[in-house]
Design a protein around this motif. Structure first.
Motif, PDB file in Angstrom:
ATOM      1  N   TYR A 104       0.853  -1.176   0.000  1.00 20.79           N
ATOM      2  CA  TYR A 104       0.000   0.000   0.000  1.00 20.79           C
ATOM      3  C   TYR A 104       0.894   1.232   0.000  1.00 20.79           C
ATOM      4  CZ  TYR A 104      -3.540   3.371   1.338  1.00 20.79           C
ATOM      5  OH  TYR A 104      -4.385   4.451   1.359  1.00 20.79           O
ATOM      6  N   ASP A 105       0.691   2.089  -0.956  1.00 22.76           N
ATOM      7  CA  ASP A 105       1.501   3.292  -1.103  1.00 22.76           C
ATOM      8  C   ASP A 105       0.565   4.505  -1.063  1.00 22.76           C
ATOM      9  OD1 ASP A 105       3.024   5.440  -1.966  1.00 22.76           O
ATOM     10  OD2 ASP A 105       4.097   4.287  -3.471  1.00 22.76           O
ATOM     11  N   THR A 106       0.531   5.176   0.072  1.00 19.11           N
ATOM     12  CA  THR A 106      -0.380   6.297   0.265  1.00 19.11           C
ATOM     13  C   THR A 106      -0.214   7.358  -0.813  1.00 19.11           C
ATOM     14  OG1 THR A 106      -0.306   5.926   2.638  1.00 19.11           O
ATOM     15  CG2 THR A 106      -1.126   8.066   1.898  1.00 19.11           C
ATOM     16  N   MET A 107       1.036   7.684  -1.151  1.00 23.99           N
ATOM     17  CA  MET A 107       1.269   8.731  -2.144  1.00 23.99           C
ATOM     18  C   MET A 107       0.702   8.335  -3.509  1.00 23.99           C
ATOM     19  SD  MET A 107       2.408  11.032  -0.309  1.00 23.99           S
ATOM     20  CE  MET A 107       2.673  12.245  -1.585  1.00 23.99           C
ATOM     21  N   LYS A 108       0.822   7.065  -3.858  1.00 18.42           N
ATOM     22  CA  LYS A 108       0.284   6.615  -5.135  1.00 18.42           C
ATOM     23  C   LYS A 108      -1.238   6.773  -5.151  1.00 18.42           C
ATOM     24  CE  LYS A 108      -0.684   2.385  -6.507  1.00 18.42           C
ATOM     25  NZ  LYS A 108      -0.598   0.984  -6.756  1.00 18.42           N
ATOM     26  N   TYR A 109      -1.879   6.399  -4.051  1.00 16.19           N
ATOM     27  CA  TYR A 109      -3.329   6.475  -4.006  1.00 16.19           C
ATOM     28  C   TYR A 109      -3.833   7.912  -3.905  1.00 16.19           C
ATOM     29  CZ  TYR A 109      -3.276   1.475  -3.842  1.00 16.19           C
ATOM     30  OH  TYR A 109      -3.078   0.162  -4.176  1.00 16.19           O
ATOM     31  N   LEU A 110      -2.960   8.832  -3.515  1.00 16.50           N
ATOM     32  CA  LEU A 110      -3.325  10.246  -3.505  1.00 16.50           C
ATOM     33  C   LEU A 110      -3.052  10.899  -4.857  1.00 16.50           C
ATOM     34  CD1 LEU A 110      -2.057  11.333   0.016  1.00 16.50           C
ATOM     35  CD2 LEU A 110      -4.416  10.971  -0.715  1.00 16.50           C
ATOM     36  N   GLY A 111      -2.542  10.114  -5.808  1.00 16.78           N
ATOM     37  CA  GLY A 111      -2.357  10.619  -7.155  1.00 16.78           C
ATOM     38  C   GLY A 111      -0.934  10.980  -7.531  1.00 16.78           C
ATOM     39  N   ALA A 112       0.022  10.781  -6.639  1.00 13.36           N
ATOM     40  CA  ALA A 112       1.419  11.111  -6.965  1.00 13.36           C
ATOM     41  C   ALA A 112       1.948  10.109  -7.997  1.00 13.36           C
ATOM     42  CB  ALA A 112       2.290  11.070  -5.715  1.00 13.36           C
ATOM     43  N   PRO A 113       2.621  10.590  -9.030  1.00 11.94           N
ATOM     44  CA  PRO A 113       3.159   9.663 -10.026  1.00 11.94           C
ATOM     45  C   PRO A 113       4.288   8.823  -9.422  1.00 11.94           C
ATOM     46  CG  PRO A 113       3.913  11.893 -10.473  1.00 11.94           C
ATOM     47  CD  PRO A 113       2.949  11.974  -9.332  1.00 11.94           C
ATOM     48  N   ARG A 114       4.347   7.568  -9.812  1.00 16.26           N
ATOM     49  CA  ARG A 114       5.384   6.661  -9.325  1.00 16.26           C
ATOM     50  C   ARG A 114       6.063   6.024 -10.517  1.00 16.26           C
ATOM     51  NH1 ARG A 114       6.442   6.314  -3.820  1.00 16.26           N
ATOM     52  NH2 ARG A 114       7.372   4.390  -4.459  1.00 16.26           N
ATOM     53  N   ASP A 115       7.374   5.805 -10.406  1.00 25.88           N
ATOM     54  CA  ASP A 115       8.125   5.155 -11.478  1.00 25.88           C
ATOM     55  C   ASP A 115       7.885   3.656 -11.508  1.00 25.88           C
ATOM     56  OD1 ASP A 115       9.170   7.594 -12.097  1.00 25.88           O
ATOM     57  OD2 ASP A 115      11.073   7.259 -11.078  1.00 25.88           O
ATOM     58  N   HIS A 116       7.593   3.076 -10.351  1.00 26.36           N
ATOM     59  CA  HIS A 116       7.433   1.626 -10.267  1.00 26.36           C
ATOM     60  C   HIS A 116       6.560   1.274  -9.072  1.00 26.36           C
ATOM     61  CE1 HIS A 116      10.150   1.638  -6.830  1.00 26.36           C
ATOM     62  NE2 HIS A 116      10.917   2.454  -7.541  1.00 26.36           N
ATOM     63  N   LYS A 117       6.104   0.033  -9.033  1.00 28.03           N
ATOM     64  CA  LYS A 117       5.315  -0.454  -7.912  1.00 28.03           C
ATOM     65  C   LYS A 117       6.241  -0.808  -6.757  1.00 28.03           C
ATOM     66  CE  LYS A 117       1.675  -2.350 -10.797  1.00 28.03           C
ATOM     67  NZ  LYS A 117       0.961  -3.556 -11.222  1.00 28.03           N
ATOM     68  N   THR A 118       5.679  -0.851  -5.572  1.00 30.40           N
ATOM     69  CA  THR A 118       6.404  -1.291  -4.392  1.00 30.40           C
ATOM     70  C   THR A 118       5.781  -2.604  -3.945  1.00 30.40           C
ATOM     71  OG1 THR A 118       6.765   1.011  -3.759  1.00 30.40           O
ATOM     72  CG2 THR A 118       7.107  -0.653  -2.058  1.00 30.40           C
ATOM     73  N   TYR A 119       6.626  -3.608  -3.710  1.00 29.67           N
ATOM     74  CA  TYR A 119       6.128  -4.933  -3.328  1.00 29.67           C
ATOM     75  C   TYR A 119       6.574  -5.302  -1.926  1.00 29.67           C
ATOM     76  CZ  TYR A 119       5.109  -5.451  -8.277  1.00 29.67           C
ATOM     77  OH  TYR A 119       4.633  -5.271  -9.540  1.00 29.67           O
ATOM     78  N   ALA A 120       5.800  -6.175  -1.313  1.00 26.33           N
ATOM     79  CA  ALA A 120       6.129  -6.689   0.017  1.00 26.33           C
ATOM     80  C   ALA A 120       5.908  -8.192   0.033  1.00 26.33           C
ATOM     81  CB  ALA A 120       5.258  -6.029   1.073  1.00 26.33           C
ATOM     82  N   ILE A 121       6.694  -8.862   0.855  1.00 29.08           N
ATOM     83  CA  ILE A 121       6.503 -10.282   1.127  1.00 29.08           C
ATOM     84  C   ILE A 121       6.087 -10.385   2.588  1.00 29.08           C
ATOM     85  CG2 ILE A 121       7.625 -12.540   1.319  1.00 29.08           C
ATOM     86  CD1 ILE A 121       7.465 -11.687  -1.559  1.00 29.08           C
ATOM     87  N   ILE A 122       4.946 -11.038   2.831  1.00 27.64           N
ATOM     88  CA  ILE A 122       4.481 -11.316   4.180  1.00 27.64           C
ATOM     89  C   ILE A 122       4.994 -12.719   4.503  1.00 27.64           C
ATOM     90  CG2 ILE A 122       2.473 -11.429   5.701  1.00 27.64           C
ATOM     91  CD1 ILE A 122       2.893  -8.715   4.162  1.00 27.64           C
ATOM     92  N   PHE A 123       5.626 -12.883   5.673  1.00 29.85           N
ATOM     93  CA  PHE A 123       6.259 -14.171   5.958  1.00 29.85           C
ATOM     94  C   PHE A 123       6.174 -14.536   7.431  1.00 29.85           C
ATOM     95  CE2 PHE A 123       9.487 -10.976   6.647  1.00 29.85           C
ATOM     96  CZ  PHE A 123      10.220 -11.421   7.724  1.00 29.85           C
ATOM     97  N   GLN A 124       6.511 -15.775   7.717  1.00 22.84           N
ATOM     98  CA  GLN A 124       6.551 -16.296   9.071  1.00 22.84           C
ATOM     99  C   GLN A 124       7.800 -17.157   9.210  1.00 22.84           C
ATOM    100  OE1 GLN A 124       2.776 -17.226  10.402  1.00 22.84           O
ATOM    101  NE2 GLN A 124       3.428 -17.000  12.509  1.00 22.84           N
ATOM    102  N   THR A 125       8.271 -17.300  10.438  1.00 23.69           N
ATOM    103  CA  THR A 125       9.424 -18.161  10.683  1.00 23.69           C
ATOM    104  C   THR A 125       9.003 -19.301  11.609  1.00 23.69           C
ATOM    105  OG1 THR A 125      10.161 -16.756  12.527  1.00 23.69           O
ATOM    106  CG2 THR A 125      11.076 -16.284  10.344  1.00 23.69           C
TER     107      THR A 125
END
Length: 191
Positions: A104-125
């Protein structure tokens, strides 16, 4: 009349000499600034590998067996746990992927231009079932294709810098598998 001309020429020559010296000094400062900016640009530009050079690259890596030690420190004393771990670069082997997602990228959803997506990995150990992790991945060219290869249950090695510890504040598609306490990492590399 000649004395007047000479009297005016001397200050003009001194002023021009001063301007020339000032110009040379300014040029040297400009050259130094340009060299510094060039050096900084080289440090911030993506390399040909899958990563970008980050300030966190210079941090020492703390290898941990899982998230259990971090969670125990946090639960024993939240402030002390955060002080001990936030800003530390950690490496974890054999983490289990729960989900790969666009962060989730707040700036992207507020309309700010982005060069690329941001990804996350949710994990457990394996060493804890009440504490999980989320790592924001460092961007590199080709990441949009690589993120599609991660599968739920896959074992991966994760390296990143701890930036927050606390209760889960985000939803995942696999909420049933996600712990309520979350260690959040940035500048992440997963392989």
């Amino acid at each position: 009349m000649k004395r007047t001309i000479r009297a005016l020429c001397v200050p003009v020559l001194l002023a021009l000499t001063g301007c020339q010296q000032l110009n040379e000094a300014t040029g040297k400062v400009g050259d130094t600034i340009n060299a510094s900016l060039s050096s900084l640009n080289g440090a911030l530009s993506p390399s040909n590998s899958k990563s970008t050079i980050l300030a966190s690259d210079n941090l020492p890596v703390n290898t941990v067996n899982g998230l259990g030690a971090i969670c125990r420190d946090y639960e024993a004393n939240a402030m002390a746990g955060k002080k001990n771990w936030i800003g530390k670069k950690i490496s974890i082997s054999n983490a289990t992927v729960l989900e790969a997602q666009e962060a989730y990228d707040t700036m992207k959803y507020l309309g700010a231009p982005r060069d690329h997506k941001t990804y996350a990995i949710i994990f457990q150990t394996a060493d804890t079932n009440y504490c999980g992790g989320a790592v924001l991945l460092s961007y590199y060219a080709g990441q949009d294709d690589d993120i599609l290869k991660f599968k739920k249950g896959q074992k991966v090695n994760i390296t990143g810098v701890v930036y927050d510890i606390g209760d889960r504040t985000f939803n995942t598609h696999n909420n049933g598998n996600m712990a309520e306490k979350v260690i959040k990492l940035r500048d992440g590399v997963v392989n």
